[in-house]
Design a protein around this motif. Structure first.
Motif, mmCIF file in Angstrom:
data_model
loop_
_atom_site.group_PDB
_atom_site.id
_atom_site.type_symbol
_atom_site.label_atom_id
_atom_site.label_comp_id
_atom_site.label_asym_id
_atom_site.label_seq_id
_atom_site.Cartn_x
_atom_site.Cartn_y
_atom_site.Cartn_z
ATOM 1 N N ALA B 327 23.125 -40.151 0.580
ATOM 2 C CA ALA B 327 24.395 -39.428 0.667
ATOM 3 C C ALA B 327 23.880 -38.500 1.778
ATOM 4 O O ALA B 327 23.485 -37.451 2.000
ATOM 5 C CB ALA B 327 24.649 -38.584 -0.527
ATOM 6 N N THR B 328 24.247 -39.064 3.081
ATOM 7 C CA THR B 328 23.802 -38.229 4.458
ATOM 8 C C THR B 328 25.072 -37.656 4.945
ATOM 9 O O THR B 328 24.783 -36.704 5.765
ATOM 10 C CB THR B 328 23.318 -39.353 5.384
ATOM 11 O OG1 THR B 328 24.275 -40.322 5.611
ATOM 12 C CG2 THR B 328 21.963 -39.919 5.239
ATOM 13 N N ALA B 329 26.219 -37.895 4.584
ATOM 14 C CA ALA B 329 27.528 -37.290 5.284
ATOM 15 C C ALA B 329 27.661 -35.988 4.643
ATOM 16 O O ALA B 329 28.705 -35.982 3.813
ATOM 17 C CB ALA B 329 28.441 -38.342 5.260
ATOM 18 N N THR B 330 27.004 -35.032 5.264
ATOM 19 C CA THR B 330 27.294 -33.691 4.616
ATOM 20 C C THR B 330 27.852 -32.673 5.927
ATOM 21 O O THR B 330 27.457 -32.861 7.036
ATOM 22 C CB THR B 330 25.868 -32.812 4.139
ATOM 23 O OG1 THR B 330 25.075 -32.954 5.011
ATOM 24 C CG2 THR B 330 25.382 -33.795 2.990
ATOM 25 N N LEU B 331 28.744 -31.662 5.319
ATOM 26 C CA LEU B 331 29.182 -30.788 6.533
ATOM 27 C C LEU B 331 29.243 -29.503 5.793
ATOM 28 O O LEU B 331 29.310 -29.439 4.542
ATOM 29 C CB LEU B 331 30.417 -31.221 6.956
ATOM 30 C CG LEU B 331 30.519 -32.424 7.898
ATOM 31 C CD1 LEU B 331 31.891 -32.905 8.435
ATOM 32 C CD2 LEU B 331 29.820 -32.037 9.363
ATOM 33 N N THR B 332 29.063 -28.605 6.652
ATOM 34 C CA THR B 332 29.494 -27.063 6.029
ATOM 35 C C THR B 332 30.836 -26.685 6.472
ATOM 36 O O THR B 332 31.432 -27.375 7.031
ATOM 37 C CB THR B 332 28.468 -26.167 6.590
ATOM 38 O OG1 THR B 332 28.546 -26.029 8.073
ATOM 39 C CG2 THR B 332 26.851 -26.360 6.451
ATOM 40 N N ALA B 333 31.106 -25.523 5.591
ATOM 41 C CA ALA B 333 32.641 -25.134 5.758
ATOM 42 C C ALA B 333 33.063 -24.840 7.293
ATOM 43 O O ALA B 333 34.111 -24.975 7.294
ATOM 44 C CB ALA B 333 32.684 -24.040 4.745
ATOM 45 N N GLU B 334 31.943 -24.486 8.001
ATOM 46 C CA GLU B 334 32.443 -24.085 9.441
ATOM 47 C C GLU B 334 33.020 -25.440 10.138
ATOM 48 O O GLU B 334 33.484 -25.146 11.312
ATOM 49 C CB GLU B 334 31.045 -23.497 10.332
ATOM 50 C CG GLU B 334 31.152 -22.071 9.947
ATOM 51 C CD GLU B 334 29.889 -22.110 8.687
ATOM 52 O OE1 GLU B 334 28.722 -22.656 8.783
ATOM 53 O OE2 GLU B 334 30.394 -21.496 7.722
ATOM 54 N N ALA B 335 32.414 -26.501 9.501
ATOM 55 C CA ALA B 335 33.017 -27.848 10.391
ATOM 56 C C ALA B 335 34.355 -27.993 10.447
ATOM 57 O O ALA B 335 34.914 -27.329 9.517
ATOM 58 C CB ALA B 335 32.233 -29.055 9.828
ATOM 59 N N THR B 336 35.046 -28.695 11.161
ATOM 60 C CA THR B 336 36.407 -28.856 11.339
ATOM 61 C C THR B 336 37.102 -30.107 10.619
ATOM 62 O O THR B 336 35.987 -30.917 10.391
ATOM 63 C CB THR B 336 37.192 -28.972 12.951
ATOM 64 O OG1 THR B 336 36.547 -30.113 13.261
ATOM 65 C CG2 THR B 336 36.472 -27.721 13.541
#
Ligand SMILES: Nc1ncnc2c1ncn2[C@@H]1O[C@H](COP(=O)(O)OP(=O)(O)OP(=O)(O)O)[C@@H](O)[C@H]1O
Ligand SMILES: [Mg+2]
Lengths: 246, 399
Positions: B327-336
């Motif tokens: 599971a590499t596809a991680t983003l934080t809430a600041e991403a669009t």
């Protein structure tokens, strides 16, 4: 910039060495010659030193005068108000440039008599234009974006001139001055014809009297003066050119 | 969208600003009126030759307006001493304009010195500014500009413009000459710096994407500085004022709008999770019961490890280490949403995994969530158009 320091000064040691070799060679050669009384009258330390000093003095004074004239003139010609007439002015001066230095001296003599001042004025007239050209080019090649950046930060026109345009023009201006000075050292031999002394006296004596040692001595000394001045000019260029610009 | 500006009072007020260059029959800028609020980042965008630079330079009077007026912070500066005025307005240009014969430190110190600050304060300010733009003062202060990369030079340009603490910053295509990667980094940097210093910034670009990314508001210029539209990026993308703006914004406006939505604006979907240390048989039950047919494995610190599906569990492994799709596809809430879509299209799995600052699992955003948001945006625009048409209708009725 201690790292770049060595590169900055490298190559400057060669010229003094060449001058020393030339003088040493001349001295050795003269020692091997049987000098007659006429030759001895010219080839003695006092006389040679005086002539060399006169020669140097004339060249240096003329060069300084050229700098003093060409810098403000060049600055004027690159101001926005005059920038458009600059090529015209340079062309008109270029016509005057076509008159040989010797002709200028003779003309001046007719009007002002003989002496150091006439020789100096002739030399100045001779090298003013090339130096002025370099000043105009040197200031002209400064990136307009830098001038605008300076103005945009609230620098006055004078501040932009002193702190941006002139420092960045220094290398080109000094190269022009140095070239003019070296050529001037050669032209200054003609000063002998207007009674202003210098190494030209020795060379002309050598020719007139048919004495080769005298002629050679004058010529070698003249070459040494030119080399020494070129060296001094190169040192000044390195010392005065702004850092951070290659 | 939170109001990021001191409400009401404009820092810059341009009125009927006109510039007619000598020898040109048509003005380069024609009666332009525009307010820029304090703390706002206003982007001028438009095709080449439309007068963006001319307008910008009239603000600091590098170009003298033919007519019209400029107010800075309530004061009419149309006729004040331009040198004094310019020390109150930072100026950044594309070629950086760093003076090559001065060190980085001396370049940054220029305006504070012009302002007559004492030298101790100037020195402190130089270091402060270099740090602000992410350059180590000790390492960079005494270098010459040509000893820096293009991106670093551009940062020094920004540091120099901010050094005199001007309320207003003018930037003319500041990132125009940099490669795309550096450019993006510098843009992010600018947003970070702006969040810290909150200057009133006018930035010129002809890149609509840059305008969308950076601008609080965008002024879309048409021929001869006609202001085709002034509005937030979302307004310009979602409700272009006329066909010209629509064409200028270009194809993919809907896609571009996704740049403007942060992931925390869409509801993340809860997702069945299990621990790597859990019993594989129990996890298989969970997988079978889950709607998507998969479960997300987390480690002891709640960080996502792998997606597991039924296939991964037949035959049943002894433990779950190394099982499933990483599971590499991680983003934080600041991403669009745009980032999210990009990641989704590039990887397998049920969607983008939303994590917090420590990498802990927060939820999953899938294509469904993105599409739902796009549909909402469209509906909003339509409602707005209807309302605008109604307002227009009633105005005409009244006339
Ligand atoms: N100094 C000048 N003298 C005469 N005309 C000028 C001058 N500067 C700009 N112009 C003209 O004014 C118009 C607007 O130029 P301006 O530089 O403001 O455009 P711009 O929007 O910044 O374009 P770009 O995106 O190419 O930088 C152009 O037609 C240009 O040719
Ligand atoms: Mg422009």
């Amino acid at each position: 910039m201690s790292g770049g320091g060595r590169g900055r000064w490298a190559g400057l040691a060669a010229r003094p060495l060449v001058v020393a070799l030339l003088l040493g060679g001349l001295w050795l050669w003269l020692r091997g010659q049987e000098l007659d009384s006429i030759e001895r009258r010219t080839i003695n330390a006092d006389y040679l030193l005086r002539a060399t000093r006169e020669h140097l003095w004339l060249t240096v004074v003329a060069t300084l005068a050229v700098a003093a004239l060409a810098l403000p003139l060049g600055v004027l010609l690159t101001r926005p108000a005059l920038r458009r007439v600059a090529p015209g002015v340079l062309t008109v001066l270029g016509v005057g440039q076509a008159v040989p230095a010797y002709g200028v001296m003779v003309l001046l003599t007719l009007r002002f008599g003989v002496g150091f001042r006439v020789a100096a004025v002739a030399l100045v007239a001779y090298s003013l234009l090339p130096v002025l050209r370099n000043v105009v080019t040197g200031i002209g090649q400064v990136d307009p974006a830098l001038v605008e950046a300076g103005r945009g930060m609230g620098m006055s026109r004078a501040a932009v001139l002193w702190r941006i345009e002139l420092p960045l023009a220094v290398p080109v201006v000094l190269t022009g001055l140095r070239t003019a000075m070296v050529i001037g050292a050669g032209v200054a031999t003609l000063a002998t014809f207007v009674g202003a002394g210098g190494l030209g006296d020795i060379i002309i004596n050598g020719i007139k009297l048919g004495r080769t040692p005298v002629l050679v001595t004058g010529s070698v000394l003249c070459a040494c003066v030119a080399l020494a001045l070129d060296w001094a000019g190169a040192v000044a260029e390195r010392a005065l050119s702004p850092r951070g610009v290659s | 969208m939170p109001d990021r500006t001191d409400a009401g009072r404009p820092m810059l007020r341009l009125r009927e600003l006109t510039k007619r260059y000598r020898g040109q029959d048509r003005p380069a800028v024609d009666r332009l009126s525009l307010d820029v609020a304090a703390g706002e980042l206003m982007v001028f965008v438009g095709p080449s030759g439309c007068g963006k630079t001319t307008t910008l330079k009239m603000i600091n009077r590098l170009v003298e307006p033919t007519s019209g007026s400029i107010e800075l912070d309530g004061e009419d500066v149309t006729h004040v001493d331009p040198n004094r005025l310019r020390r109150r307005i930072g100026y950044v240009i594309q070629q950086t304009g760093l003076l090559p014969h001065l060190t980085v430190g001396a370049n940054v110190a220029l305006v504070p010195r012009l302002l007559g600050w004492p030298s101790a304060r100037v020195r402190a300010r130089v270091d402060e500014m270099l740090e602000l733009v992410g350059l180590d003062p000790a390492e960079h202060r005494d270098r010459y500009p040509r000893e820096l990369s293009g991106g670093q030079q551009q940062r020094v340009g920004v540091a120099r413009a901010l050094a005199g603490d001007p309320p207003v910053l003018l930037m003319d295509e500041p990132f125009g000459a940099t490669d795309p990667l550096t450019r993006e980094r510098l843009q992010n940097e600018l947003l970070r710096v702006q969040a810290e210093v909150r200057k009133t910034i006018v930035l010129v670009t002809h890149d609509i994407d840059e305008a969308i990314k950076l601008g609080d508001r965008i002024a879309v210029f048409g021929e001869r500085s006609r202001l085709a539209q002034v509005g937030t990026p979302d307004e310009v993308l979602g409700r272009p004022a006329d066909p010209y703006v629509k064409r200028f914004v270009g194809a993919g406006a809907s896609l571009k709008r996704l740049h403007l939505v942060r992931l925390d604006a869409v509801p993340a979907r809860p997702f069945p999770t299990a621990r790597v240390t859990d019993d594989p048989a129990l996890v298989r039950d969970l997988v079978v019961r889950s709607r998507s047919g998969s479960v997300l494995l987390l480690d002891a610190a709640e960080r996502p490890v792998a997606w597991v599906a039924a296939d991964d569990l037949t035959p049943l492994p002894a433990d779950l280490a190394g099982v499933g799709l990483p599971a590499t596809a991680t983003l934080t809430a600041e991403a669009t949403l745009h980032d999210a879509l990009d990641v989704m299209l590039g990887t397998d799995g049920a969607g983008v995994i939303l994590v917090d600052g420590d990498g802990r699992f927060r939820g999953v955003v899938g294509l469904d969530e993105v599409m739902a948001h796009v549909a909402r945006l469209h509906a909003e625009s339509r409602r707005h158009d209807v309302a605008a048409a109604a307002a227009l209708g009633s105005a005409e009725g009244a006339a």
